[in-house]
Design a protein around this motif. Structure first.
Motif, PDB file in Angstrom:
ATOM      1  N   CYS A 195     -41.667  44.855 -17.183  1.00 21.52           N
ATOM      2  CA  CYS A 195     -40.275  45.151 -16.835  1.00 21.52           C
ATOM      3  C   CYS A 195     -39.877  46.487 -17.472  1.00 21.52           C
ATOM      4  O   CYS A 195     -40.053  46.695 -18.665  1.00 21.52           O
ATOM      5  CB  CYS A 195     -39.350  44.042 -17.323  1.00 21.52           C
ATOM      6  N   TRP A 222     -39.296  37.440 -15.571  1.00 20.90           N
ATOM      7  CA  TRP A 222     -40.391  37.850 -14.688  1.00 20.90           C
ATOM      8  C   TRP A 222     -41.650  38.164 -15.506  1.00 20.90           C
ATOM      9  O   TRP A 222     -42.761  37.779 -15.136  1.00 20.90           O
ATOM     10  CB  TRP A 222     -39.984  39.077 -13.876  1.00 20.90           C
ATOM     11  N   ARG A 225     -43.272  35.004 -16.472  1.00 23.69           N
ATOM     12  CA  ARG A 225     -43.901  34.347 -15.322  1.00 23.69           C
ATOM     13  C   ARG A 225     -45.251  34.980 -15.015  1.00 23.69           C
ATOM     14  O   ARG A 225     -46.259  34.275 -14.791  1.00 23.69           O
ATOM     15  CB  ARG A 225     -42.973  34.453 -14.110  1.00 23.69           C
ATOM     16  N   GLN A 244     -42.836  41.595  -5.318  1.00 23.63           N
ATOM     17  CA  GLN A 244     -41.542  41.037  -5.707  1.00 23.63           C
ATOM     18  C   GLN A 244     -41.262  41.314  -7.183  1.00 23.63           C
ATOM     19  O   GLN A 244     -40.117  41.636  -7.562  1.00 23.63           O
ATOM     20  CB  GLN A 244     -41.507  39.533  -5.429  1.00 23.63           C
ATOM     21  N   PHE A 245     -42.269  41.176  -8.017  1.00 21.85           N
ATOM     22  CA  PHE A 245     -42.138  41.501  -9.440  1.00 21.85           C
ATOM     23  C   PHE A 245     -41.705  42.957  -9.622  1.00 21.85           C
ATOM     24  O   PHE A 245     -40.777  43.266 -10.383  1.00 21.85           O
ATOM     25  CB  PHE A 245     -43.480  41.230 -10.130  1.00 21.85           C
ATOM     26  N   GLU A 248     -37.946  43.371  -8.377  1.00 22.65           N
ATOM     27  CA  GLU A 248     -36.875  42.701  -9.105  1.00 22.65           C
ATOM     28  C   GLU A 248     -36.863  43.023 -10.601  1.00 22.65           C
ATOM     29  O   GLU A 248     -35.806  42.932 -11.235  1.00 22.65           O
ATOM     30  CB  GLU A 248     -36.977  41.188  -8.899  1.00 22.65           C
ATOM     31  N   ALA A 249     -38.003  43.391 -11.160  1.00 22.20           N
ATOM     32  CA  ALA A 249     -38.072  43.696 -12.593  1.00 22.20           C
ATOM     33  C   ALA A 249     -38.259  45.185 -12.851  1.00 22.20           C
ATOM     34  O   ALA A 249     -38.395  45.590 -14.008  1.00 22.20           O
ATOM     35  CB  ALA A 249     -39.204  42.915 -13.255  1.00 22.20           C
TER      36      ALA A 249
END
Length: 301
Positions: A195, A222, A225, A244-245, A248-249
């Motif tokens: 992130c 994230w 995960r 997606q990671f 979103e991060a």
């Protein structure tokens, strides 16, 4: 000549704060320490490097940006001062490194064979970027192993994420082919933060750990995960989630080093060893190892 092989891959983030916290003689600024959980994680990773006995360390850095193609360091002996343009107050590092030019040229040639634009960097006065320097210093501060440095052409930022990471997949496979033909024992280093949401103001002093924590809770979740998937060896599942990671991060793995590394290792469904996780100015950073020798996928030295 025996067949070369990649013996391990490391997720090896490059916050210059880690060098600053360690106070090596090459770095001009002095600190009171800080970011110990990540610096100690690198100490554990260094023990693995000792055991693996690689002939070469190969690093892909997001801070050597070449929009036209994938570039490779191509001068045997490089030295000078590397300065972080964002944090010159903590990173002014006098570097001296040896490049495995023969292997770098082979990587460039293999990349060209699969349709990538590649180029050798031949400037003897080239200032190596702080991402490359930080990752290499933290994994091997002795600087006694030749290196191959690879640029980030940022195709995932100019094409779609999937298209750009597809290029990094090709680059990783080309890297593997070059290593196998070289007879070298290679370690591949993905110089990436997870992130990448970060604070915009620096504390005084910069190493004030009372001010260090994740900038973004959703990004932190994230990171956890993805790390859990990597620790469980669920590599395919993690790559399915990677776009997606990234979205979103704001994950720095978008720059491609992580995909390059796993493509070079042939995407083993192998549990990674987490040496440590911590934040730097709020960004998430994990030092992780995928040891192909311990897994029986590469030969011991």
């Amino acid at each position: 000549m025996s067949k070369g092989e990649i013996v391990a891959g490391f997720l090896a983030p490059h916050p210059p704060h880690l060098v600053f916290g360690e106070n090596p003689p090459q770095n001009e600024p002095r600190s009171q320490g800080g970011w110990e959980q990540l610096r100690w994680a690198y100490e554990r990773a260094r023990q693995s490097i000792d055991e693996l006995k690689p002939d070469v360390l190969m690093v892909h850095s997001p801070h050597w940006i070449t929009q036209q193609g994938h570039h490779f360091l191509g001068v045997k002996d490089l030295g000078g001062k590397s300065v972080d343009p964002i944090f010159p107050n903590i990173f002014r590092y006098q570097f001296d490194l040896e490049v495995d030019v023969e292997l770098a040229e082979a990587c460039a040639a293999e990349g060209a064979k699969v349709g990538l634009t590649t180029k050798m960097m031949r400037n003897p006065n080239f200032r190596v970027d702080y991402g490359t320097i930080t990752t290499l210093h933290m994994i091997r501060p002795q600087w006694d192993i030749p290196v191959v440095g690879i640029s980030a052409n940022n195709s995932p930022y100019y094409l779609s994420t999937e298209e750009g990471l597809g290029e990094m997949d090709l680059l990783g496979k080309a890297t593997r082919a070059a290593v196998e033909a070289s007879g070298r024992r290679a370690v591949v280093l993905a110089s990436n933060t997870l992130c990448h949401y970060h604070f915009s103001r620096e504390p005084e002093p910069p190493e004030d750990m009372s001010q260090e924590h994740p900038q973004n809770m959703a990004g932190y979740l994230w990171d956890m995960r993805m790390i859990e998937l990597w620790r469980a060896g669920k590599i395919k599942e993690s790559f399915d989630l990677l776009p997606q990671f990234i979205e979103e991060a704001f994950a720095e793995v978008k720059s491609g080093a992580f995909t390059w590394m796993f493509a070079a290792m042939n995407y083993p469904e192998l549990a990674g060893e987490l040496h440590g996780y911590g934040t730097v100015i709020g960004t998430g950073n994990a030092v992780m190892e995928w040891n192909l020798v311990k897994a029986g996928l590469a030969q011991a030295a």
